[in-house]
Design a protein around this motif. Structure first.
Motif, PDB file in Angstrom:
ATOM      1  N   THR A   1      -3.598  -1.217  -6.811  1.00 36.11           N
ATOM      2  CA  THR A   1      -3.679  -2.527  -6.839  1.00 36.11           C
ATOM      3  C   THR A   1      -3.559  -3.237  -5.235  1.00 36.11           C
ATOM      4  O   THR A   1      -2.788  -2.485  -4.661  1.00 36.11           O
ATOM      5  CB  THR A   1      -3.102  -3.488  -7.587  1.00 36.11           C
TER       6      THR A   1
ATOM      7  N   GLY B   1     -13.428   0.708  -8.768  1.00 38.39           N
ATOM      8  CA  GLY B   1     -12.684   0.003  -7.817  1.00 38.39           C
ATOM      9  C   GLY B   1     -13.271  -1.651  -8.535  1.00 38.39           C
ATOM     10  O   GLY B   1     -14.047  -2.269  -7.910  1.00 38.39           O
TER      11      GLY B   1
ATOM     12  N   PHE C   1     -12.074 -11.386  -5.806  1.00 37.16           N
ATOM     13  CA  PHE C   1     -12.594 -10.975  -4.690  1.00 37.16           C
ATOM     14  C   PHE C   1     -13.955 -11.491  -4.423  1.00 37.16           C
ATOM     15  O   PHE C   1     -15.025 -10.739  -4.320  1.00 37.16           O
ATOM     16  CB  PHE C   1     -12.804  -9.334  -4.714  1.00 37.16           C
TER      17      PHE C   1
ATOM     18  N   TRP D   1      -5.281 -10.751  -5.808  1.00 35.14           N
ATOM     19  CA  TRP D   1      -5.654  -9.552  -5.746  1.00 35.14           C
ATOM     20  C   TRP D   1      -7.153  -9.275  -5.173  1.00 35.14           C
ATOM     21  O   TRP D   1      -7.876 -10.221  -5.002  1.00 35.14           O
ATOM     22  CB  TRP D   1      -6.232  -9.052  -7.291  1.00 35.14           C
TER      23      TRP D   1
ATOM     24  N   SER E   1     -12.720  -5.612  -8.645  1.00 33.86           N
ATOM     25  CA  SER E   1     -12.713  -6.647  -7.630  1.00 33.86           C
ATOM     26  C   SER E   1     -12.366  -7.958  -8.306  1.00 33.86           C
ATOM     27  O   SER E   1     -12.701  -8.953  -8.062  1.00 33.86           O
ATOM     28  CB  SER E   1     -13.959  -6.938  -6.815  1.00 33.86           C
TER      29      SER E   1
ATOM     30  N   ALA F   1     -12.151  -4.191 -14.845  1.00 33.26           N
ATOM     31  CA  ALA F   1     -13.049  -3.881 -13.610  1.00 33.26           C
ATOM     32  C   ALA F   1     -14.628  -4.302 -13.970  1.00 33.26           C
ATOM     33  O   ALA F   1     -14.833  -4.232 -14.967  1.00 33.26           O
ATOM     34  CB  ALA F   1     -13.014  -2.493 -13.227  1.00 33.26           C
TER      35      ALA F   1
ATOM     36  N   GLY G   1     -12.689  -3.302  -1.008  1.00 32.26           N
ATOM     37  CA  GLY G   1     -13.353  -3.090  -2.146  1.00 32.26           C
ATOM     38  C   GLY G   1     -12.806  -2.002  -2.989  1.00 32.26           C
ATOM     39  O   GLY G   1     -13.067  -2.427  -4.340  1.00 32.26           O
ATOM     40  N   GLY G   2     -12.023  -1.162  -2.873  1.00 29.94           N
ATOM     41  CA  GLY G   2     -11.331  -0.374  -3.599  1.00 29.94           C
ATOM     42  C   GLY G   2     -12.382   0.903  -4.215  1.00 29.94           C
ATOM     43  O   GLY G   2     -12.059   1.502  -5.110  1.00 29.94           O
TER      44      GLY G   2
ATOM     45  N   SER H   1     -19.217  -0.934  -6.955  1.00 33.40           N
ATOM     46  CA  SER H   1     -18.021  -1.199  -7.393  1.00 33.40           C
ATOM     47  C   SER H   1     -17.223   0.058  -8.228  1.00 33.40           C
ATOM     48  O   SER H   1     -16.040   0.524  -7.874  1.00 33.40           O
ATOM     49  CB  SER H   1     -18.083  -2.415  -8.518  1.00 33.40           C
TER      50      SER H   1
ATOM     51  N   TRP I   1      -8.583  -5.927  -5.097  1.00 30.64           N
ATOM     52  CA  TRP I   1      -9.078  -5.112  -5.944  1.00 30.64           C
ATOM     53  C   TRP I   1      -8.174  -4.451  -6.857  1.00 30.64           C
ATOM     54  O   TRP I   1      -6.851  -4.264  -6.336  1.00 30.64           O
ATOM     55  CB  TRP I   1     -10.037  -4.161  -5.366  1.00 30.64           C
ATOM     56  N   ARG I   2      -8.468  -3.721  -7.858  1.00 32.44           N
ATOM     57  CA  ARG I   2      -7.650  -2.732  -8.703  1.00 32.44           C
ATOM     58  C   ARG I   2      -8.566  -1.760  -8.925  1.00 32.44           C
ATOM     59  O   ARG I   2      -9.570  -2.013  -9.766  1.00 32.44           O
ATOM     60  CB  ARG I   2      -7.093  -3.565  -9.789  1.00 32.44           C
ATOM     61  N   SER I   3      -8.221  -0.348  -8.888  1.00 31.39           N
ATOM     62  CA  SER I   3      -8.891   0.777  -9.258  1.00 31.39           C
ATOM     63  C   SER I   3      -8.113   1.539  -9.802  1.00 31.39           C
ATOM     64  O   SER I   3      -6.748   1.906  -9.769  1.00 31.39           O
ATOM     65  CB  SER I   3      -9.127   1.625  -7.802  1.00 31.39           C
TER      66      SER I   3
END
Length: 548
Positions: free
Chosen positions: A376, A516, A521, A385, A518, A495, A422-423, A513, A387-389
């Motif tokens: 994250t 990743g 975001f 946040w 977002s 996601a 962007g992750g 994406s 992004w979280r991947s």
């Protein structure tokens, strides 16, 4: 608080348990090792450059990196600040603040391949495979042309701190040690190492000879950190120590047993402006704490309770303004004002932290992996946040940031590179077997460990930068200043569908994406980040005015 002259506790340095260093010419074909750089055939691990789409949009850095073809040559990249790609990684966390961010570093961003591998199950002195080696929670340290890593096995009499030639992957020396679940540190020409036999030891970096040994009251799970004439390390005996690096005696000790019993200390402390930041991990039903201790005498500067329950704080990291603490007891990331240590700036829920899940801090972003199987990215000012991947398995060790990329390793032994912006997934690569490690970016390559070996990995490099993410761009309208709150609005953890979206960056490239996510975001988050960046710039300007 007690001060000890070390006479009673310190064992004399006899140097008898260190093996004679070798010239590194052991026949690896005979011993089963895989030292050496040139390979006639590809490595057994397939190169997986599975990307989630084009991952530009980060803006080019000031130095152009060239693709690597397998040669082990030192590659440096200079910037306007004159900072070069590091040739060493001297302590866990990279620096005193535990940022895990070697600024302006060139590092692989795709088509990863192995340059060499050092198997700790192999006897690199006498030959043969002699044990079921294991490297856990002990990422490598790189200093003076050597890679330093500790191992452990059921054969406690055959565990070592290994020194490996950084360029060739060949054995240099080894020092018998108890099982090591910590990374060593280097300073004043010595290696400071700790293990599960209740002592910290000072070792000559060049020869591997023991110079001193300090006995503690229990297992040491904390990676030592050297700074300005002191070696800082925590222990399961409820004590945090400052040791003399030359002779090993105790300079001061801080006892946490008055606050709770059975507190453990994992990872490495952070140090900044004369304060040592120490995190603790409590058993069920006991509270856990983060302490700020005076680096000179160990006096308590401040203390912050993290609550009751199983868990506590993973190792903290220090940013420009705040102390970042992964609070496992509450399942959240927290940011504290370092002036008092008690002012909570923001907190973010929905995390599952292991005891080693320390964060990485790179300018306007803080990054953390977790047991939930993801990495994250959050805004340092607001906690929002970015992004979280997702990863295949839990991430139980800290991530590392270099070359506009977040590097993480999961428990199944997969190495990932996620774009800072962007992750998006730049690459994933199987390092093999179970793994609990944090990558190190040195000389333009990555150094990692699996459960049984140490590896140097190279790959294609492109020059990326975190700058476009953090730089405040001129807005068409003046953004509304946002107020920092204790609990910023949570964004969705789901996601989005993998669809290509135009990213509004200077590079004007397209990102996908993929894995990743977002959350938050978009325009609102962009305005928030813009306001936060402006706030940081304003505070820095005020500090500069105050110092003039």
């Amino acid at each position: 608080m007690t001060v000890d002259d070390g006479v009673a506790s310190r064992e004399s340095a006899k140097g008898t348990d260190a093996e004679e260093p070798t010239d590194g010419t052991t026949d690896e074909a005979t011993t089963g090792g895989r030292g050496g750089v040139e390979r006639a055939e590809p490595t057994r691990r397939a190169v997986l450059a599975a990307t989630s789409g084009a991952v530009g949009a980060l803006g080019l850095g000031s130095a152009t990196a060239t693709a690597r073809a397998g040669a082990v040559s030192v590659q440096r990249s200079s910037t306007d600040e004159g900072v070069e790609t590091p040739t060493e990684w001297l302590m866990n966390g990279f620096d005193l603040r535990n940022t895990r961010f070697p600024r302006n570093t060139t590092a692989p961003t795709g088509t990863i391949e192995e340059l060499w591998s050092f198997d700790v199950s192999v006897d690199h002195v006498n030959g043969g495979t002699y044990k079921n080696g294991r490297v856990e929670y002990a990422p490598p340290i790189i200093a003076d042309g050597k890679v330093l890593v500790g191992d452990g096995s059921l054969r406690s009499d055959r565990n070592y701190l290994h020194a490996i030639d950084k360029d060739s992957g060949e054995h240099v020396w080894r020092k018998p040690m108890p099982e090591m679940n910590t990374a060593p540190a280097v300073g004043e020409g010595r290696v400071f190492a700790a293990g599960n036999a209740s002592f910290v030891v000072g070792i000559d970096l060049e020869t591997g000879k023991e110079q001193w040994k300090w006995g503690t009251g229990d297992i040491v799970r904390s990676s030592p950190k050297y700074h300005d004439g002191s070696v800082y390390v925590g222990c399961d005996d409820d004590t945090f120590y400052a040791l003399d690096p030359e002779e090993g005696f105790s300079q001061w000790e801080f006892d946490v047993s008055d606050d709770a019993s059975g507190l453990r200390m994992y990872g490495s402390p952070a140090v900044r402006d004369g304060v040592v930041y120490v995190s603790t991990w409590g058993p069920e039903g006991e509270p856990s704490f983060v302490y700020g201790l005076d680096a000179d005498d160990g006096d308590e500067v401040w203390k912050q309770s993290l609550g009751f329950g199983i868990g506590g704080a993973a190792p903290p990291a220090v940013g420009e303004e705040y102390l970042f603490v992964p609070n496992a007891a509450r399942g959240r990331m927290e940011a504290y004002d370092m002036d008092s240590g008690r002012n909570l700036v923001w907190r973010k829920q929905d995390f599952e932290f292991a005891p080693w899940n320390g964060p990485a801090v790179a300018d306007c972003r803080v990054f953390v992996g977790s047991q939930g199987g993801h990495v994250t990215a959050m805004d340092v000012e607001t906690g929002e946040w970015a992004w979280r991947s997702d990863t295949r398995a839990p991430v139980e060790m800290p991530v590392m940031v270099a070359n506009g990329t977040v590097y993480a390793v999961d428990e199944q032994g997969w190495l990932y590179g996620f774009a800072v912006q962007g992750g998006g997934k730049r690459f994933e690569y199987e390092i093999g077997g179970r793994a609990s490690t944090t990558p190190r970016a040195v000389d333009g390559d990555l150094f990692v460990t699996s459960n049984k070996d140490v590896q140097r990995l190279t790959g294609d490099t492109e020059s990326f930068s975190i700058g476009p993410v953090c730089e405040a761009k001129e807005a068409t309208t003046t953004p509304t200043t946002t107020t920092e709150t204790a609990e910023p609005t949570e964004a969705s953890t789901v996601a989005p569908t993998a669809t290509a979206t135009e990213d509004e960056s200077d590079a004007g490239e397209t990102t996908t994406s993929g894995s990743g996510g977002s959350p938050g975001f978009g325009l609102a988050a962009g305005a928030s980040a813009l306001a936060a960046a402006a706030g940081v710039a304003l505070r820095r300007a005020r500090r500069e005015d105050d110092t003039e």
